[in-house]
Structure formats: structure tokens, C-alpha cells
Design an enzyme around this catalytic site. Structure first.
Site, PDB file in Angstrom:
ATOM      1  N   GLY A  14       4.981  -2.015  18.433  1.00 61.70           N
ATOM      2  CA  GLY A  14       6.248  -1.315  18.659  1.00 61.70           C
ATOM      3  C   GLY A  14       6.932  -1.810  19.928  1.00 61.70           C
ATOM      4  O   GLY A  14       6.270  -2.038  20.938  1.00 61.70           O
ATOM      5  N   ARG A  75       4.370  -6.133  13.374  1.00 59.81           N
ATOM      6  CA  ARG A  75       2.947  -5.772  13.265  1.00 59.81           C
ATOM      7  C   ARG A  75       2.373  -6.723  12.213  1.00 59.81           C
ATOM      8  O   ARG A  75       2.841  -6.724  11.082  1.00 59.81           O
ATOM      9  CB  ARG A  75       2.796  -4.320  12.820  1.00 59.81           C
ATOM     10  CG  ARG A  75       3.462  -3.332  13.790  1.00 59.81           C
ATOM     11  CD  ARG A  75       3.104  -1.911  13.433  1.00 59.81           C
ATOM     12  NE  ARG A  75       4.030  -0.946  14.010  1.00 59.81           N
ATOM     13  CZ  ARG A  75       3.946  -0.468  15.255  1.00 59.81           C
ATOM     14  NH1 ARG A  75       3.004  -0.881  16.055  1.00 59.81           N
ATOM     15  NH2 ARG A  75       4.819   0.422  15.682  1.00 59.81           N
ATOM     16  N   ASP A 106      -2.945  -1.928  22.077  1.00 60.54           N
ATOM     17  CA  ASP A 106      -4.333  -2.419  22.003  1.00 60.54           C
ATOM     18  C   ASP A 106      -4.601  -3.242  20.742  1.00 60.54           C
ATOM     19  O   ASP A 106      -5.453  -4.127  20.745  1.00 60.54           O
ATOM     20  CB  ASP A 106      -5.365  -1.306  22.204  1.00 60.54           C
ATOM     21  CG  ASP A 106      -5.160  -0.158  21.253  1.00 60.54           C
ATOM     22  OD1 ASP A 106      -4.201  -0.186  20.463  1.00 60.54           O
ATOM     23  OD2 ASP A 106      -5.977   0.791  21.299  1.00 60.54           O
ATOM     24  N   SER A 108      -2.563  -5.415  19.661  1.00 57.57           N
ATOM     25  CA  SER A 108      -2.114  -6.747  20.089  1.00 57.57           C
ATOM     26  C   SER A 108      -3.165  -7.408  20.975  1.00 57.57           C
ATOM     27  O   SER A 108      -3.354  -8.625  20.942  1.00 57.57           O
ATOM     28  CB  SER A 108      -0.806  -6.641  20.878  1.00 57.57           C
ATOM     29  OG  SER A 108       0.088  -5.767  20.229  1.00 57.57           O
ATOM     30  N   THR A 128       3.907  -0.462  25.493  1.00 55.08           N
ATOM     31  CA  THR A 128       4.040   0.554  24.446  1.00 55.08           C
ATOM     32  C   THR A 128       4.513   1.854  25.089  1.00 55.08           C
ATOM     33  O   THR A 128       4.098   2.164  26.212  1.00 55.08           O
ATOM     34  CB  THR A 128       2.711   0.820  23.704  1.00 55.08           C
ATOM     35  OG1 THR A 128       2.816   2.049  22.967  1.00 55.08           O
ATOM     36  CG2 THR A 128       1.517   0.951  24.638  1.00 55.08           C
ATOM     37  N   ASP A 130       3.591   4.660  24.180  1.00 62.89           N
ATOM     38  CA  ASP A 130       2.584   5.708  23.954  1.00 62.89           C
ATOM     39  C   ASP A 130       1.683   6.019  25.154  1.00 62.89           C
ATOM     40  O   ASP A 130       1.056   7.067  25.187  1.00 62.89           O
ATOM     41  CB  ASP A 130       1.684   5.331  22.767  1.00 62.89           C
ATOM     42  CG  ASP A 130       2.467   5.187  21.470  1.00 62.89           C
ATOM     43  OD1 ASP A 130       3.594   5.718  21.400  1.00 62.89           O
ATOM     44  OD2 ASP A 130       1.959   4.548  20.534  1.00 62.89           O
ATOM     45  N   ASP A 132      -1.144   4.752  25.721  1.00 58.97           N
ATOM     46  CA  ASP A 132      -2.465   4.984  25.128  1.00 58.97           C
ATOM     47  C   ASP A 132      -3.412   3.800  25.290  1.00 58.97           C
ATOM     48  O   ASP A 132      -4.382   3.674  24.539  1.00 58.97           O
ATOM     49  CB  ASP A 132      -2.308   5.323  23.634  1.00 58.97           C
ATOM     50  CG  ASP A 132      -1.672   4.185  22.849  1.00 58.97           C
ATOM     51  OD1 ASP A 132      -1.163   3.235  23.476  1.00 58.97           O
ATOM     52  OD2 ASP A 132      -1.691   4.245  21.608  1.00 58.97           O
ATOM     53  N   ARG A 157      18.572  22.341  24.613  1.00 58.21           N
ATOM     54  CA  ARG A 157      18.572  23.643  25.294  1.00 58.21           C
ATOM     55  C   ARG A 157      19.939  24.331  25.188  1.00 58.21           C
ATOM     56  O   ARG A 157      20.013  25.559  25.078  1.00 58.21           O
ATOM     57  CB  ARG A 157      18.238  23.471  26.762  1.00 58.21           C
ATOM     58  CG  ARG A 157      16.839  23.807  27.081  1.00 58.21           C
ATOM     59  CD  ARG A 157      16.656  23.931  28.580  1.00 58.21           C
ATOM     60  NE  ARG A 157      15.313  23.590  28.958  1.00 58.21           N
ATOM     61  CZ  ARG A 157      14.260  24.359  28.729  1.00 58.21           C
ATOM     62  NH1 ARG A 157      14.399  25.525  28.121  1.00 58.21           N
ATOM     63  NH2 ARG A 157      13.061  23.988  29.090  1.00 58.21           N
ATOM     64  N   ARG A 174       1.548   8.479  18.808  1.00 61.80           N
ATOM     65  CA  ARG A 174       0.373   8.315  17.929  1.00 61.80           C
ATOM     66  C   ARG A 174      -0.669   9.382  18.236  1.00 61.80           C
ATOM     67  O   ARG A 174      -0.339  10.544  18.234  1.00 61.80           O
ATOM     68  CB  ARG A 174      -0.256   6.923  18.107  1.00 61.80           C
ATOM     69  CG  ARG A 174       0.419   5.865  17.330  1.00 61.80           C
ATOM     70  CD  ARG A 174      -0.340   4.569  17.475  1.00 61.80           C
ATOM     71  NE  ARG A 174       0.566   3.468  17.236  1.00 61.80           N
ATOM     72  CZ  ARG A 174       0.927   3.050  16.028  1.00 61.80           C
ATOM     73  NH1 ARG A 174       0.417   3.609  14.959  1.00 61.80           N
ATOM     74  NH2 ARG A 174       1.784   2.067  15.883  1.00 61.80           N
ATOM     75  N   HIS A 218      15.558  31.836  24.615  1.00 67.10           N
ATOM     76  CA  HIS A 218      15.255  30.666  23.786  1.00 67.10           C
ATOM     77  C   HIS A 218      13.915  30.090  24.239  1.00 67.10           C
ATOM     78  O   HIS A 218      13.430  30.427  25.325  1.00 67.10           O
ATOM     79  CB  HIS A 218      16.349  29.611  23.913  1.00 67.10           C
ATOM     80  CG  HIS A 218      16.274  28.859  25.202  1.00 67.10           C
ATOM     81  ND1 HIS A 218      16.672  29.393  26.404  1.00 67.10           N
ATOM     82  CD2 HIS A 218      15.801  27.618  25.477  1.00 67.10           C
ATOM     83  CE1 HIS A 218      16.469  28.509  27.360  1.00 67.10           C
ATOM     84  NE2 HIS A 218      15.945  27.425  26.828  1.00 67.10           N
TER      85      HIS A 218
HETATM   86  O1  F6P Z   1       3.300   2.722  19.114  1.00 65.83           O
HETATM   87  C1  F6P Z   1       4.630   3.058  19.292  1.00 65.83           C
HETATM   88  C2  F6P Z   1       5.100   3.972  18.196  1.00 65.83           C
HETATM   89  O2  F6P Z   1       6.471   4.240  18.438  1.00 65.83           O
HETATM   90  C3  F6P Z   1       4.324   5.262  18.020  1.00 65.83           C
HETATM   91  O3  F6P Z   1       4.655   6.229  18.978  1.00 65.83           O
HETATM   92  C4  F6P Z   1       4.690   5.633  16.610  1.00 65.83           C
HETATM   93  O4  F6P Z   1       3.688   6.424  16.023  1.00 65.83           O
HETATM   94  C5  F6P Z   1       4.792   4.307  15.927  1.00 65.83           C
HETATM   95  O5  F6P Z   1       4.995   3.338  16.944  1.00 65.83           O
HETATM   96  C6  F6P Z   1       5.884   4.175  14.911  1.00 65.83           C
HETATM   97  O6  F6P Z   1       5.735   2.944  14.294  1.00 65.83           O
HETATM   98  P1  F6P Z   1       6.864   2.216  13.429  1.00 65.83           P
HETATM   99  O7  F6P Z   1       7.786   1.535  14.366  1.00 65.83           O
HETATM  100  O8  F6P Z   1       6.094   1.257  12.601  1.00 65.83           O
HETATM  101  O9  F6P Z   1       7.570   3.268  12.639  1.00 65.83           O
END
Ligand code: F6P
Length: 322
Positions: A14, A75, A106, A108, A128, A130, A132, A157, A174, A218
Site C-alpha cells: 500500500g 502487491r 513486512d 515487501s 505503510t 499501518d 505495524d 463532530r 489491518r 454526541h
Molecule cells: O496496508 C495498508 C492498507 O491501507 C491497510 O490499512 C488496509 O487494510 C489495506 O492496505 C487495504 O489494501 P488495498 O489497497 O489492497 O485495498
């Protein structure tokens, strides 16, 4: 040890804001040190097909502030196969490119590791949203994504207060709850649901009702995409609380936009460090932001157990949203 002459750079997985800053740093620092730098297009897919060309100083002009990746990304299923890995390595060897800088997640890094076994020097940069990747406190793109969520929720809001509603906002990540936890704490969300911590919708509902009884008009609940199906969470919450709610899925908007200053800086410093370690003859390393420093660490760390979850931050978010 003879000095490295040719390196290549690609982005994979991504896209993430700040990747362009990292590409620019690899290209410019490489050229500064008389190294030829090749840009590989479309990630490993492009590498397997030999889609690369030499980058000049001007190839990376005017990109530092742009989101996305000028090298495009993909990917690649083929890169998980032995034949794909061999083709990728061969493409580099045909051009006498000795090293590859991979900017991605990871998955990659796994591709990079396989190329290392085939004789290519590799460096991984954590790109990324994420956050992660094991072994680095921050990934390139995470800070911008958190800011994007904060910005979007502040708009939500306005309508949430006007209609006196509860909003469930799904954010990316993710299986990692970092975007949810950081953005949720930053915006003062009533609840934050993340994959790392089991949650009880009865308790979430209790907190909501407590808030409304106290005069809140809210509520915002941040739900990490890995925490469960947001539509199920929404309907169960309606059922247990008796309160209506609305769902907003922020989706890919979180991957776009100009990088924050922090992501731009991370891209620049990590890209620069990648070239530095290659000049020093190192390989199979990842560049990490660790203990407030940009350093190299063994790539294998990224495949090890996850870094400890920041329980204190999660507890604080709960304490503040009492
Ligand atoms: O890893 C980055 C990410 O944006 C994640 O947060 C998400 O789950 C995923 O990629 C979405 O993947 P795609 O671009 O294949 O829809």
C-alpha cells in the site's frame, strides 16, 4: 571492499505519504556519492518484468510534498514464488545493480529477504500507514494517516453534535490498532475498539449512556478495521444501548494527501540512511525509527514477535473518556 556502483529503489504494498520523500533521498544521496540509482516501477511486479530506469536529480524534483509514490506500487503474488524471486534477482544482475532499497511493509521485506539469499544487497524502509512493522516505533505514512483521521473526525463532530448522534468511524490498520488508538486519543473519542484488546459492547453502551445522562449530546467511537465488522458492531450497539448510530468508513482517503512534516522527515532521513548503510557494505538490514533515532537493524527483526502493545496509552485513552 570496492565501493557500491549501482543501486535500485522500489515501493511495494500500500502506498503511504512520505514515500516520495524517501525515494528522493535515496536518489539524491546516491547521486551525491557517485552511485547510479535506478527507479523500479510497479513494485516487485515491475522488477520481475524489468521496468526500471536510471533516475537523475531532476527525476525526483518537486515530489517531496506529494502523497502517493511516483514509482507506483503493487502487491505481487509472483514475488512469493521461487521463480518470481529468481526473475527479479536476474533483472538486477543483468544491469549489474548490486543493491535494492525496498520501501514498503513486512510483506515487501520478505521479498527483499529472498533477493538477499540470491546475492542482492537489500535494505528495507518501513513504508505503510499501518505502523505495524516490528522493530520500528514509526513507519513512514502513519503520522499523516492519523492526522487525516483527526481532520475527518472533526468534520464529523459538526454533524454529530447537530443531530445529537453517535458515530462509529472505521479506520485502517489491518490487524494493528495504532491508527485507531492514536487518532482516538487525539480527538478524545468516547471509545476506541482495536484488535489487540477484546471489547464488550455492553460496556461501550454503558459508557455511551453514562455520557448522555451527564448531558453529552454526541459520541464518537473509533473502530480499527481489524477489530471486527463495523456493521455488526453498529447493529449490536444499537440493540444494547437503544441509541441510533451512524457508520463512517474512512477507507483509502487515509492513504492520500501530502505527508506531514514528520513523515517527510522520516522519508528523508531513512532514505539517506539506507544509502549510507549500503556504502558501508551492509545488507539485510531495515532502517528503523527506534528510541528517537534513525538506525539500521537486522531485517530479521521485522519477522519476529510483535513489539509490545502500548497498554499505557490505551489505558490513558479510557481514563480520559470516563
Ligand atoms: O496496508 C495498508 C492498507 O491501507 C491497510 O490499512 C488496509 O487494510 C489495506 O492496505 C487495504 O489494501 P488495498 O489497497 O489492497 O485495498
Amino acid at each position: 571492499m570496492s565501493k557500491i556502483q549501482k543501486i535500485a529503489v522500489l515501493t511495494s504494498g500500500g502506498d503511504a505519504p512520505g514515500m516520495n520523500s524517501a525515494i528522493r533521498a535515496v536518489v539524491r544521496k546516491g547521486i551525491y556519492h557517485d552511485i547510479k540509482v535506478y527507479g523500479v516501477f510497479h513494485g516487485y511486479e515491475g522488477l520481475i518484468r524489468g521496468e526500471m530506469h536510471e533516475m537523475k536529480l531532476g527525476s525526483v524534483a518537486d515530489i517531496v510534498h506529494r502523497g502517493g509514490t511516483i514509482l507506483k506500487t503493487a502487491r505481487s503474488e509472483e514475488m512469493y514464488t521461487e521463480s518470481g524471486q529468481k526473475k527479479a534477482a536476474q533483472q538486477l544482475m543483468d544491469k549489474e545493480i548490486e543493491a535494492l532499497v525496498v520501501i514498503g511493509g513486512d510483506g515487501s521485506y520478505r521479498g527483499a529477504q529472498s533477493l538477499s539469499k540470491l546475492g542482492i544487497n537489500v535494505v528495507g524502509l518501513p513504508g505503510t500507514i499501518d505502523n505495524d512493522i516490528v522493530g520500528t516505533d514509526l513507519t513512514i505514512g502513519f503520522d499523516t494517516a492519523v492526522n487525516t483521521v483527526v481532520d475527518a473526525v472533526s468534520k464529523l463532530r459538526d454533524t454529530a453534535t447537530s443531530h445529537e448522534r453517535t458515530f462509529l468511524v472505521e479506520v485502517m490498520g489491518r490487524n494493528c490498532g495504532d491508527i485507531a488508538l492514536r487518532s482516538g486519543l487525539a480527538i478524545g473519542a468516547e471509545s476506541i475498539l482495536i484488535p489487540e484488546i477484546p471489547f464488550d459492547l455492553e460496556e461501550v453502551s454503558e459508557k455511551l449512556l453514562r455520557g448522555y445522562r451527564r448531558g453529552k449530546n454526541h459520541s464518537i467511537i473509533i473502530v480499527a478495521e481489524g477489530a471486527g465488522n463495523i456493521w455488526d458492531i453498529s447493529s449490536k450497539l444499537k440493540e444494547v444501548s437503544g441509541l441510533d448510530n451512524r457508520v463512517t468508513i474512512l477507507g483509502h482517503i487515509q492513504r492520500g494527501g501530502s505527508p506531514s512534516a514528520l513523515d517527510s522527515l522520516l522519508g528523508a532521513t531513512m532514505g539517506g540512511k539506507a544509502v549510507e548503510v549500503l556504502i558501508e557494505g551492509k545488507t539485510e538490514v531495515m532502517i528503523s525509527y527506534y528510541n528517537n533515532q534513525v538506525i539500521e537493524r537486522p531485517l530479521s527483526i521485522a519477522f519476529g514477535p510483535r513489539d509490545p502493545f502500548d497498554q499505557k496509552l490505551y489505558d490513558l485513552a479510557n481514563e480520559l473518556a470516563i
